[in-house]
Design a protein around this motif. Sequence first.
Motif, PDB file in Angstrom:
ATOM      1  N   ARG A 131       4.672 -22.097  65.789  1.00  0.00           N
ATOM      2  CA  ARG A 131       4.149 -21.178  66.791  1.00  0.00           C
ATOM      3  C   ARG A 131       3.104 -21.917  67.611  1.00  0.00           C
ATOM      4  O   ARG A 131       2.081 -22.355  67.085  1.00  0.00           O
ATOM      5  N   GLN A 132       3.367 -22.053  68.900  1.00  0.00           N
ATOM      6  CA  GLN A 132       2.520 -22.816  69.818  1.00  0.00           C
ATOM      7  C   GLN A 132       1.739 -21.848  70.710  1.00  0.00           C
ATOM      8  O   GLN A 132       2.323 -20.988  71.356  1.00  0.00           O
ATOM      9  N   THR A 133       0.423 -21.992  70.722  1.00  0.00           N
ATOM     10  CA  THR A 133      -0.433 -21.093  71.504  1.00  0.00           C
ATOM     11  C   THR A 133      -1.064 -21.845  72.671  1.00  0.00           C
ATOM     12  O   THR A 133      -1.552 -22.977  72.505  1.00  0.00           O
ATOM     13  N   TYR A 134      -1.057 -21.204  73.840  1.00  0.00           N
ATOM     14  CA  TYR A 134      -1.612 -21.806  75.051  1.00  0.00           C
ATOM     15  C   TYR A 134      -2.977 -21.192  75.393  1.00  0.00           C
ATOM     16  O   TYR A 134      -3.310 -20.092  74.941  1.00  0.00           O
ATOM     17  N   SER A 135      -3.701 -21.909  76.233  1.00  0.00           N
ATOM     18  CA  SER A 135      -5.053 -21.465  76.606  1.00  0.00           C
ATOM     19  C   SER A 135      -5.057 -20.177  77.420  1.00  0.00           C
ATOM     20  O   SER A 135      -6.080 -19.498  77.494  1.00  0.00           O
ATOM     21  N   ASP A 136      -3.924 -19.816  78.031  1.00  0.00           N
ATOM     22  CA  ASP A 136      -3.849 -18.571  78.786  1.00  0.00           C
ATOM     23  C   ASP A 136      -3.378 -17.393  77.931  1.00  0.00           C
ATOM     24  O   ASP A 136      -3.114 -16.308  78.444  1.00  0.00           O
ATOM     25  N   GLY A 137      -3.250 -17.619  76.612  1.00  0.00           N
ATOM     26  CA  GLY A 137      -2.847 -16.557  75.705  1.00  0.00           C
ATOM     27  C   GLY A 137      -1.362 -16.499  75.402  1.00  0.00           C
ATOM     28  O   GLY A 137      -0.929 -15.768  74.504  1.00  0.00           O
ATOM     29  N   ARG A 138      -0.571 -17.270  76.105  1.00  0.00           N
ATOM     30  CA  ARG A 138       0.873 -17.277  75.859  1.00  0.00           C
ATOM     31  C   ARG A 138       1.171 -17.916  74.505  1.00  0.00           C
ATOM     32  O   ARG A 138       0.565 -18.911  74.117  1.00  0.00           O
ATOM     33  N   VAL A 139       2.114 -17.316  73.768  1.00  0.00           N
ATOM     34  CA  VAL A 139       2.536 -17.833  72.468  1.00  0.00           C
ATOM     35  C   VAL A 139       4.037 -18.079  72.501  1.00  0.00           C
ATOM     36  O   VAL A 139       4.815 -17.195  72.890  1.00  0.00           O
ATOM     37  N   VAL A 140       4.451 -19.289  72.114  1.00  0.00           N
ATOM     38  CA  VAL A 140       5.871 -19.638  72.056  1.00  0.00           C
ATOM     39  C   VAL A 140       6.240 -19.889  70.604  1.00  0.00           C
ATOM     40  O   VAL A 140       5.610 -20.709  69.926  1.00  0.00           O
ATOM     41  N   SER A 141       7.246 -19.179  70.114  1.00  0.00           N
ATOM     42  CA  SER A 141       7.702 -19.331  68.730  1.00  0.00           C
ATOM     43  C   SER A 141       8.946 -20.210  68.698  1.00  0.00           C
ATOM     44  O   SER A 141       9.988 -19.854  69.270  1.00  0.00           O
ATOM     45  N   TRP A 142       8.828 -21.356  68.041  1.00  0.00           N
ATOM     46  CA  TRP A 142       9.959 -22.267  67.859  1.00  0.00           C
ATOM     47  C   TRP A 142      10.538 -21.985  66.468  1.00  0.00           C
ATOM     48  O   TRP A 142      10.179 -22.631  65.487  1.00  0.00           O
TER      49      TRP A 142
END
Length: 216
Positions: A131-142
Motif C-alpha cells: 500500500r503506497q501513500t502519497y503526500s496528497d492523501g492518495r493511496v494506491v494498493s498493489w
Amino acid sequence: MHNIISRGSGAIALAAGLVLAAGGSAAAHVTVDAPGAAQGKYTVATFKVPTESDTAATTALRVTVPNVKSVRTEPMPGWTSKVERNDKGEAVAVAWTADPGNPGVGPDQFQRFVLSLGPLPAQDTVDFPARQTYSDGRVVSWDQPSTDGAEPEYPAPTLTLSDTGGSDGGEHHVASTDTTEPESDKVSRWLGGAGLALGLFAAALGLGLVSRSRKP
C-alpha cells in the motif's frame, strides 16, 4: 519542402512516443526482487517503489509479509520503519513512513526498501501486497493477483521461490552477494538502448528527406 520536414518530424515524434510509452509501463509497478529466494530459507528482499504522481511524493509504504518468524529492516535515513506482528509473534507486515522534514520520494523518482526475512513459506510463489501513500492523501494498493498469466492493473509484488526440499532450521543474517542485475533494471536498460536507436533512425530519416528535397 514543408511536407517532407513535417513527415521527418512526425517520425521522430512517433519514435519518442513509443519509447516513452514502453518505458512508463515497465517502471510503473511496485516490484520485489530477491535473488536465490527459496522455500524454507531466509532471504533479502528489495522492494522498488516508483512515484507515479506528477504532483505528489510517496510518503509511506506498507508491505504485507507471509507470517514469517523474522523480519529486519535496513536503516534508511529520513524514514521510520515498524514491523507489525500477530498474537503468535509472527511478522505480518512492515510499514515505512517519511520522517517530518523528509519530502518523500518525489515525482520521477523511486526508492528501494529492503527487508531480511524468513523462513519463507513452502510454496512456489509468495505475494507481498503493498500500500503506497502519497503526500496528497492518495493511496494506491498493489494487491491484485495475476490471473492465467495476465497482469492486472495493480499487481501485487510477487516472488518465485525455488524448492530446496527442506526447511532452514535456524535464523541467519543474510548478506546479499548476488551481483545479477534485477530483471526490471535489465528491461529499463533495454528500453533505453531501443530509444536511442529509434531516435537515431528517426533523425537520420528526417535529415535524408531534407537532403533529398534540396537536390535539383
